[in-house]
Motif scaffolding. Structure first.
Motif, PDB file in Angstrom:
ATOM      1  N   GLY A 135       0.780  -1.360  -0.051  1.00  0.00           N
ATOM      2  CA  GLY A 135       0.038  -0.137  -0.016  1.00  0.00           C
ATOM      3  C   GLY A 135       0.833   1.300   0.116  1.00  0.00           C
ATOM      4  N   GLN A 136       2.141   1.140  -0.114  1.00  0.00           N
ATOM      5  CA  GLN A 136       2.948   2.437  -0.269  1.00  0.00           C
ATOM      6  C   GLN A 136       4.082   2.465  -1.224  1.00  0.00           C
ATOM      7  OE1 GLN A 136       4.320   3.005   3.817  1.00  0.00           O
ATOM      8  NE2 GLN A 136       6.035   1.745   3.704  1.00  0.00           N
ATOM      9  N   TYR A 137       4.528   3.627  -1.531  1.00  0.00           N
ATOM     10  CA  TYR A 137       5.606   3.585  -2.638  1.00  0.00           C
ATOM     11  C   TYR A 137       7.033   3.735  -1.829  1.00  0.00           C
ATOM     12  CZ  TYR A 137       2.418   4.006  -6.506  1.00  0.00           C
ATOM     13  OH  TYR A 137       1.647   3.561  -7.413  1.00  0.00           O
ATOM     14  N   THR A 138       8.127   2.806  -2.170  1.00  0.00           N
ATOM     15  CA  THR A 138       9.258   3.145  -1.732  1.00  0.00           C
ATOM     16  C   THR A 138      10.073   3.690  -2.909  1.00  0.00           C
ATOM     17  OG1 THR A 138       8.900   1.423   0.044  1.00  0.00           O
ATOM     18  CG2 THR A 138      11.164   1.860  -0.365  1.00  0.00           C
ATOM     19  N   PHE A 139      11.020   4.769  -2.435  1.00  0.00           N
ATOM     20  CA  PHE A 139      11.937   5.073  -3.900  1.00  0.00           C
ATOM     21  C   PHE A 139      12.851   4.174  -3.810  1.00  0.00           C
ATOM     22  CE2 PHE A 139       9.422   8.810  -2.948  1.00  0.00           C
ATOM     23  CZ  PHE A 139       8.874   9.025  -4.232  1.00  0.00           C
ATOM     24  N   LEU A 140      13.613   3.873  -4.870  1.00  0.00           N
ATOM     25  CA  LEU A 140      14.582   2.831  -5.162  1.00  0.00           C
ATOM     26  C   LEU A 140      15.715   3.804  -5.749  1.00  0.00           C
ATOM     27  CD1 LEU A 140      12.650   0.194  -7.246  1.00  0.00           C
ATOM     28  CD2 LEU A 140      13.194   0.214  -4.806  1.00  0.00           C
ATOM     29  N   LYS A 141      16.921   3.119  -5.386  1.00  0.00           N
ATOM     30  CA  LYS A 141      18.156   3.757  -6.073  1.00  0.00           C
ATOM     31  C   LYS A 141      18.465   3.283  -7.312  1.00  0.00           C
ATOM     32  CE  LYS A 141      20.098   4.180  -1.267  1.00  0.00           C
ATOM     33  NZ  LYS A 141      21.229   3.859  -0.382  1.00  0.00           N
ATOM     34  N   SER A 142      18.014   2.465  -7.832  1.00  0.00           N
ATOM     35  CA  SER A 142      18.294   2.042  -9.298  1.00  0.00           C
ATOM     36  C   SER A 142      16.771   1.406 -10.108  1.00  0.00           C
ATOM     37  CB  SER A 142      19.433   1.109  -9.139  1.00  0.00           C
ATOM     38  OG  SER A 142      19.075  -0.161  -8.566  1.00  0.00           O
ATOM     39  N   PHE A 143      17.137   1.325 -11.188  1.00  0.00           N
ATOM     40  CA  PHE A 143      15.922   0.621 -12.142  1.00  0.00           C
ATOM     41  C   PHE A 143      15.762  -0.849 -11.569  1.00  0.00           C
ATOM     42  CE2 PHE A 143      16.897   4.039 -14.522  1.00  0.00           C
ATOM     43  CZ  PHE A 143      15.500   4.308 -15.550  1.00  0.00           C
ATOM     44  N   PRO A 144      14.601  -1.213 -11.520  1.00  0.00           N
ATOM     45  CA  PRO A 144      14.337  -2.647 -11.123  1.00  0.00           C
ATOM     46  C   PRO A 144      14.802  -3.787 -12.179  1.00  0.00           C
ATOM     47  CG  PRO A 144      12.346  -1.668 -11.659  1.00  0.00           C
ATOM     48  CD  PRO A 144      13.334  -0.703 -11.876  1.00  0.00           C
TER      49      PRO A 144
END
Length: 155
Positions: A135-144
């Protein structure tokens, strides 16, 4: 495209000029498209997803229809996972368009309908990647990075 440099590896594009306008070949759709600044970003994102993120070309849909409040909208790129559901939603902007809260809000609105695990926002030089989980967005350091299996897509 002078103002902003594209922050993706260089790619080769097949182009042609007609009536003073440049068109680029889209192998996925099998036709030439007008080479706008946003389209140039899209070409780079598509190449990067395939070459660096493990995305299979046949799993990519462009201009993916999203119905919001009865109005047809279009997501720039949607990657379909092994489970045949959207796995990645990508919104491309021209290099001179800021990636900001309104861009993020657009992607979140689309994803409220699509339910992709990942969203990517890019204008070619700034990239924002986020994972939607619990239910929430977590910002990533790189592309999946996509891993295809019979159980679905995993990072």
């Amino acid at each position: 495209m002078a103002k902003h440099q594209i922050n993706f590896p260089a790619i080769e594009m097949v182009t042609k000029v007609e009536s003073g306008q440049t068109y680029v070949w889209d192998a996925l759709r099998g036709r030439y498209l007008l080479l706008t600044p946003e389209e140039q970003v899209r070409r780079h994102v598509l190449a990067f997803l395939v070459s660096h993120c493990g995305v299979l070309p046949h799993s990519i849909a462009q201009e993916y229809s999203v119905k919001i409040n009865g109005t047809a909208q279009r997501a720039d790129i949607v990657v379909i996972g092994s489970d045949l559901r959207p796995a990645i939603l990508v919104e491309c902007k021209a290099p001179d368009v800021n990636i900001d809260k309104s861009t993020l809000a657009q992607a979140v609105r689309y994803n409220a309908v699509l339910g992709a695990r990942y969203i990517i926002l890019t204008n070619g030089h700034k990239h924002i990647c986020a994972e939607f989980k619990e239910g929430q967005y977590t910002f990533l350091k790189s592309f999946p990075v996509m891993v295809y299996s019979t159980q679905g897509v995993e990072q």
